[in-house]
Write a protein that holds these residues in place. Structure first.
Motif, short mmCIF file in Angstrom:
data_model
loop_
_atom_site.label_atom_id
_atom_site.label_comp_id
_atom_site.label_asym_id
_atom_site.label_seq_id
_atom_site.Cartn_x
_atom_site.Cartn_y
_atom_site.Cartn_z
N SER A 13 0.70 -1.07 -0.04
CA SER A 13 -0.05 -0.09 0.17
C SER A 13 0.86 1.05 -0.07
O SER A 13 1.99 1.29 0.47
N PRO A 14 0.65 2.47 -0.62
CA PRO A 14 1.37 3.33 -0.55
C PRO A 14 1.55 4.06 0.66
O PRO A 14 2.63 4.74 0.87
N PHE A 15 0.54 3.85 1.43
CA PHE A 15 0.80 4.43 2.86
C PHE A 15 1.78 3.64 3.50
O PHE A 15 2.79 4.44 4.10
N GLU A 16 1.92 2.43 3.52
CA GLU A 16 2.85 1.73 4.12
C GLU A 16 4.24 1.84 3.64
O GLU A 16 5.33 2.28 4.18
N ALA A 17 4.20 2.07 2.22
CA ALA A 17 5.46 2.38 1.62
C ALA A 17 6.22 3.91 1.90
O ALA A 17 7.17 4.02 2.39
N TRP A 18 5.24 4.66 2.10
CA TRP A 18 5.36 6.16 2.52
C TRP A 18 6.00 6.02 4.01
O TRP A 18 7.21 6.77 4.31
N LEU A 19 5.43 5.31 4.88
CA LEU A 19 5.92 5.20 6.17
C LEU A 19 7.42 4.77 6.18
O LEU A 19 8.51 4.97 6.82
N THR A 20 7.66 3.67 5.39
CA THR A 20 8.96 3.15 4.97
C THR A 20 9.95 4.09 4.61
O THR A 20 11.28 4.04 5.02
N ALA A 21 9.51 4.72 3.63
CA ALA A 21 10.50 5.82 3.01
C ALA A 21 11.01 6.75 4.09
O ALA A 21 12.20 7.10 4.13
N ASN A 22 9.97 7.03 5.04
CA ASN A 22 10.30 8.05 6.12
C ASN A 22 11.20 7.58 6.97
O ASN A 22 12.26 8.21 7.30
N GLY A 23 11.05 6.18 7.21
CA GLY A 23 11.98 5.74 8.33
C GLY A 23 13.20 5.39 7.89
O GLY A 23 14.30 5.33 8.41
N MET A 24 13.21 4.92 6.47
CA MET A 24 14.58 4.58 5.78
C MET A 24 15.65 5.95 5.72
O MET A 24 16.60 5.62 5.54
N LYS A 25 15.21 6.81 5.83
CA LYS A 25 16.03 8.24 5.72
C LYS A 25 17.09 8.28 7.12
O LYS A 25 18.07 8.56 6.63
N THR A 26 16.90 7.56 8.06
CA THR A 26 17.76 7.26 9.22
C THR A 26 18.48 6.15 9.25
O THR A 26 18.89 5.93 10.41
N LEU A 27 18.22 5.12 8.33
CA LEU A 27 18.61 4.05 8.43
C LEU A 27 20.14 3.87 8.83
O LEU A 27 20.53 2.98 9.76
N SER A 28 20.98 4.62 8.23
CA SER A 28 22.36 4.67 8.21
C SER A 28 22.72 4.85 9.75
O SER A 28 23.49 4.18 10.38
N LEU A 29 22.20 6.10 10.22
CA LEU A 29 22.41 6.36 11.52
C LEU A 29 21.88 5.41 12.79
O LEU A 29 22.51 5.28 13.61
N ARG A 30 20.79 4.90 12.32
CA ARG A 30 20.18 3.99 13.32
C ARG A 30 21.05 2.64 13.48
O ARG A 30 21.26 1.98 14.52
#
Ligand code: PLP
Length: 396
Positions: free
Chosen positions: A247-264
């Motif tokens: 779903s585009p909403f779940e993808a959007w949440l994933t996109a948001n989360g992924m921005k900090t993947l490297s720091l996390r």
């Protein structure tokens, strides 16, 4: 136009300059400028969107980013398809590239859902699964040589919950030698720490529910493949027709989360290393499973095929057994009891009384899942707070 028509019409005029942040395309279909454009898009002559089960701009944006990460630094140009969950990624991959009569060769310590899918669903469609010890490369080769129709070697590394590591490059090369495809569940490592396609695998799957999103607020998955044609003709087609689209909403949440993947991931890895070291020196702890500890049986392999760290997952065995483990779990103040992983906060699980409750005790024990084993998905909190919480709970 009357009012009752006006309320129905899409009012496109507010679309101005490009948005800074990825918008959610909450639309089931896309408009064609005229019928000839519609025909060209349907025929794949012109690129464009048709219907969100086939593809959606929000979802594609996230899939493309994961494909770039999995192929990063190599000459590969992987193709990714997002799905409604990690399990959907696995089932879509298997549906897309296997047929009745094919066999899957895999390890005994897969994610529980994957084992169940292979045994109780795929079996009904004529796809048989052969379980073997994928650490034993000679034994694996013997299986590939003697068992007919092994079409896929499926591996998960590091595995759950004892963090066993399997040699991706060696397994992919063996699979190819015997005409099989190699797929790797890369959920625990993420593409920042391990790139199976670059090591020779054909497919990677992720439960993006875990580290890629990282915030525990979406369920989604992805299949990434190095062969674009096979991805389109097999995996994308299976996704489109089985309706396992994200779903585009779940993808959007994933996109948001992924921005900090490297720091996390940096923090997950350094916290896990500190906690693993602390636990390995604790008198009440029998054993610690963390591939970053030189005492771990797969340390050298993990150091070779992973880079930038050993991940945020670990498990440890208390000398006090089942009763001690449950007492410890119930005494934790900071760590949360939850059956997921990869979130920003520290999550803890007792496999023997939860995820592996249905597994017979002898089989559990054979796989290192002892009564006193506790799994930790180490979060990004201050490591001293986590260590203090674990210490007081273990002492109880
Ligand atoms: C959670 C998980 C899955 C399944 O993913 P869902 O998003 O829950 O469907 C598959 N593999 C691994 C290693 C997982 O941790």
């Amino acid at each position: 136009m009357q009012k009752d028509t006006l309320v129905v019409r899409e009012n496109g005029e507010h679309r101005s300059t490009a948005p800074h942040v990825l918008p959610i395309y909450a639309t089931s279909s896309f408009v064609f400028e005229d019928s000839s454009q519609g025909i060209d898009i349907f025929k794949n002559i012109e690129s464009g969107h048709v219907y969100s089960r086939y593809a959606n701009p929000t979802v594609d944006s996230v899939a493309d980013k994961i494909a770039l990460l999995e192929g990063y630094g190599s000459n590969l140009t992987p193709y990714a398809v997002m799905t409604s969950s990690g399990m959907a990624a696995i089932s879509t991959l298997l549906m897309g590239v296997l047929k009745a009569g094919d066999k899957v060769l895999t390890q005994g310590d897969l994610y529980g859902g994957t084992t169940e899918l292979l045994k109780s669903i795929l079996g009904n469609f004529g796809v048989e699964t052969v379980f073997t010890d994928l650490k034993d490369l000679a034994g694996t080769e013997l299986m590939l040589r003697t068992e007919e129709n092994i079409r896929m070697l499926y591996c998960e590394t590091p595995s759950n919950p004892v963090l066993a590591c399997y040699d991706i490059a060696a397994l992919a090369s063996l699979a190819h030698q015997y005409g099989a495809l190699c797929a790797v569940d890369n959920t625990f490592a993420t593409p920042l720490l391990q790139q199976p396609l670059v090591l020779g695998a054909d497919f990677v799957i992720h439960s993006t529910t875990k580290y890629l999103n990282g915030h525990g607020n979406s369920i989604a998955g992805v299949v990434v493949g190095s062969d674009r044609a096979l991805m389109r003709a097999g995996v994308w087609k299976a996704m489109k027709l089985a309706g396992t689209n994200c779903s585009p909403f779940e993808a959007w949440l994933t996109a948001n989360g992924m921005k900090t993947l490297s720091l996390r991931m940096e923090r997950h890895c350094s916290n896990a290393m500190k906690i693993a070291t602390f636990l390995s020196e604790h008198p009440a702890v029998e054993r610690v499973n963390y591939p970053g500890l030189p005492s771990h049986p797969d340390y050298e392999l993990a150091a070779r095929q992973m880079s930038g760290g050993f991940g945020g997952m670990l498990s440890f065995e208390l000398k006090a057994g089942m009763e001690g483990a449950i007492r410890c779990m119930d005494s934790l103040g900071l760590c949360t009891l939850a059956p997921t992983l990869g979130d920003v906060d520290t999550l803890i699980l007792h496999p023997a009384s939860s995820s592996h409750l249905a597994v017979p005790r002898e089989i559990r024990m054979e796989n290192g899942i002892t009564d006193g084993l506790i799994r930790v998905s180490v979060g990004i909190e201050n490591p001293d707070d986590l260590i203090a919480d674990l210490d007081q709970a273990i002492r109880k």
